[in-house]
Design a protein around this motif. Structure first.
Motif, PDB file in Angstrom:
ATOM      1  N   ARG A 199       8.099   3.731  -7.837  1.00 14.71           N
ATOM      2  CA  ARG A 199       9.264   3.232  -8.248  1.00 14.71           C
ATOM      3  C   ARG A 199      10.432   3.901  -7.611  1.00 14.71           C
ATOM      4  O   ARG A 199      11.394   3.121  -7.053  1.00 14.71           O
ATOM      5  N   GLN A 200      10.613   5.096  -7.485  1.00 17.55           N
ATOM      6  CA  GLN A 200      11.626   5.806  -6.773  1.00 17.55           C
ATOM      7  C   GLN A 200      11.614   5.610  -5.558  1.00 17.55           C
ATOM      8  O   GLN A 200      12.535   5.478  -4.869  1.00 17.55           O
ATOM      9  N   ARG A 201      10.550   5.496  -4.747  1.00 20.19           N
ATOM     10  CA  ARG A 201      10.732   5.265  -3.272  1.00 20.19           C
ATOM     11  C   ARG A 201      11.013   3.937  -2.964  1.00 20.19           C
ATOM     12  O   ARG A 201      11.797   3.521  -2.024  1.00 20.19           O
ATOM     13  N   ILE A 202      10.597   3.023  -4.026  1.00 16.59           N
ATOM     14  CA  ILE A 202      10.934   1.634  -3.658  1.00 16.59           C
ATOM     15  C   ILE A 202      12.461   1.316  -3.835  1.00 16.59           C
ATOM     16  O   ILE A 202      13.064   0.702  -3.099  1.00 16.59           O
ATOM     17  N   GLU A 203      12.924   1.890  -4.848  1.00 14.98           N
ATOM     18  CA  GLU A 203      14.228   1.575  -5.092  1.00 14.98           C
ATOM     19  C   GLU A 203      15.349   2.470  -4.049  1.00 14.98           C
ATOM     20  O   GLU A 203      16.283   1.934  -3.799  1.00 14.98           O
ATOM     21  N   SER A 204      14.692   3.415  -3.419  1.00 10.45           N
ATOM     22  CA  SER A 204      15.674   4.025  -2.375  1.00 10.45           C
ATOM     23  C   SER A 204      15.395   3.144  -1.202  1.00 10.45           C
ATOM     24  O   SER A 204      16.556   3.094  -0.781  1.00 10.45           O
TER      25      SER A 204
ATOM     26  N   ASP B  47       0.908  -1.243  -0.142  1.00 13.75           N
ATOM     27  CA  ASP B  47       0.029   0.056  -0.103  1.00 13.75           C
ATOM     28  C   ASP B  47       0.910   1.254   0.002  1.00 13.75           C
ATOM     29  O   ASP B  47       0.781   2.256   0.603  1.00 13.75           O
ATOM     30  N   LEU B  48       1.835   1.408  -0.729  1.00 13.44           N
ATOM     31  CA  LEU B  48       2.635   2.584  -1.133  1.00 13.44           C
ATOM     32  C   LEU B  48       1.596   3.530  -1.861  1.00 13.44           C
ATOM     33  O   LEU B  48       1.459   3.256  -3.085  1.00 13.44           O
TER      34      LEU B  48
END
Length: 351
Positions: A231-236, A178-179
């Motif tokens: 995706r940016q938040r996931i990769e960080s 749930d991002l």
């Protein structure tokens, strides 16, 4: 409310977007740009819907009206769930009162928002993402150590910090649930981001009854177009996990490859109380999480109040400097007045 209390299920992103593209090739979706008119069933008045707005109140009789051709339309991603308002209007206004009262350097006129501002309840469109990832990495771990390199002027030892580097490799797994990503334009994304977290696990299956009487917007960007932000938040987060796995005082990541074992989304409507104040021809907005009561917003700055605060600080500094100077300039005699002490002459030895 006759809406069923059903848990919201996630949909796999790639198959859902492929099906949507196929549907769009066969038929066009409803218009969500420009102007759209809806006739009120109560008074017959016509209300204009602009862009992605899908629900509002009739300006003539205050009857809730909606565009029924948008949500769950075949050529658009259907709404999976909605989080109903838990913060009522009275509580929301009290939260705004507290927030505005704490803006010490806002102009006094801005703080009279009840006369100047528009206060409304709004359902905003979100896509929330679930992901299961596996990441393989290769890099280096750095451990610090101390080396004595000499002494200082007092003869004390001087040390220098150096780092030993070791090659490392490994694999880490991450689960994301749930991002949230806002799917509406023309809203302050950073301010709305500050309203997180959202208890999306409490979402219920969508029904038009939930949004009746509120402003409501459909998405401006679909799940595929909104995903880069997630995706940016996931990769960080994956990089942070890799650095923790490497350990040590420093980390270098030379290679990082991620496999997406599962990627899904939910299209949900989330509740926000919105205050808009126009001050000096400039709009300022304050957002309130309609579930948790978290407040985030913008406000103008009063140049008069800031100047007065700076003047007060400078006055205090001047007083402190004056007091310090007076203390340094005041000399206390070493002995009481009228008495003197004469040291005896140093004996001289004759050889």
């Amino acid at each position: 409310m006759s809406a069923p209390d059903v848990a919201v299920q996630a949909r796999e992103l790639e198959p859902a977007m492929a099906a949507l593209r196929e549907m769009r090739a066969r038929e066009s979706g409803p218009q969500v740009t420009g102007e759209w008119e809806v006739k009120c069933q109560n008074c017959g008045g016509t209300t204009g819907f602009t862009g992605s707005l899908t629900a509002t109140r009739c300006p003539y009789c205050a009857t809730p009206i909606q565009r029924d051709d948008v949500h769950n339309a075949p050529a658009r991603l259907p709404v999976d769930g909605v989080l109903p308002f838990a913060v009522g209007e009275k509580q929301a206004r009290e939260l705004v009162d507290t927030w505005v009262s704490g803006r010490w350097f806002a102009p006094s006129k801005f703080r009279k928002y009840r006369q100047l501002g528009a206060f409304s309840s709004l359902y905003t469109a979100y896509f929330t993402y679930d992901a299961d990832t596996a990441s393989w990495y290769q890099g280096e771990r750095g451990d610090d150590y101390q080396v004595r390199v000499g002494t200082d002027e007092d003869g004390d030892p001087v040390y220098e910090t150096r780092t030993r580097w070791y090659p490392v490799a490994g694999e880490v797994g991450n689960d994301f649930a749930d991002l949230p990503v806002l799917a509406n334009e023309n809203l302050n994304r950073n301010r709305i981001r500050a309203l997180e977290p959202w208890p999306v696990e409490r979402a219920r299956a969508y029904s038009p009854e939930f949004v009746a009487g509120h402003l409501c917007r459909t998405y401006d960007k679909d799940a595929e177009e909104s995903f880069p932000e997630a995706r940016q938040r996931i990769e960080s987060a994956i990089e942070a996990t890799v650095r923790r796995d490497i350990g040590g005082d420093h980390q270098r990541i030379h290679q990082l490859n991620t496999s997406w074992n599962w990627l899904a989304y939910k299209h949900v409507l989330l509740p926000i109380w919105l205050l808009t104040v126009v001050y000096m021809n400039q709009p300022y907005q304050v957002y309130i999480n309609g579930l948790t009561g978290e407040v985030s917003g913008d406000r103008p700055w009063s140049k008069v109040k800031i100047a007065a605060a700076i003047a007060a600080v400078l006055a205090v500094i001047a007083v402190l400097i004056g007091a310090f100077a007076a203390t340094r300039g005041h000399h206390t005699p070493a002995h009481p007045a009228g008495h003197s002490t004469v040291a005896p002459p140093h004996p001289t030895t004759h050889r």
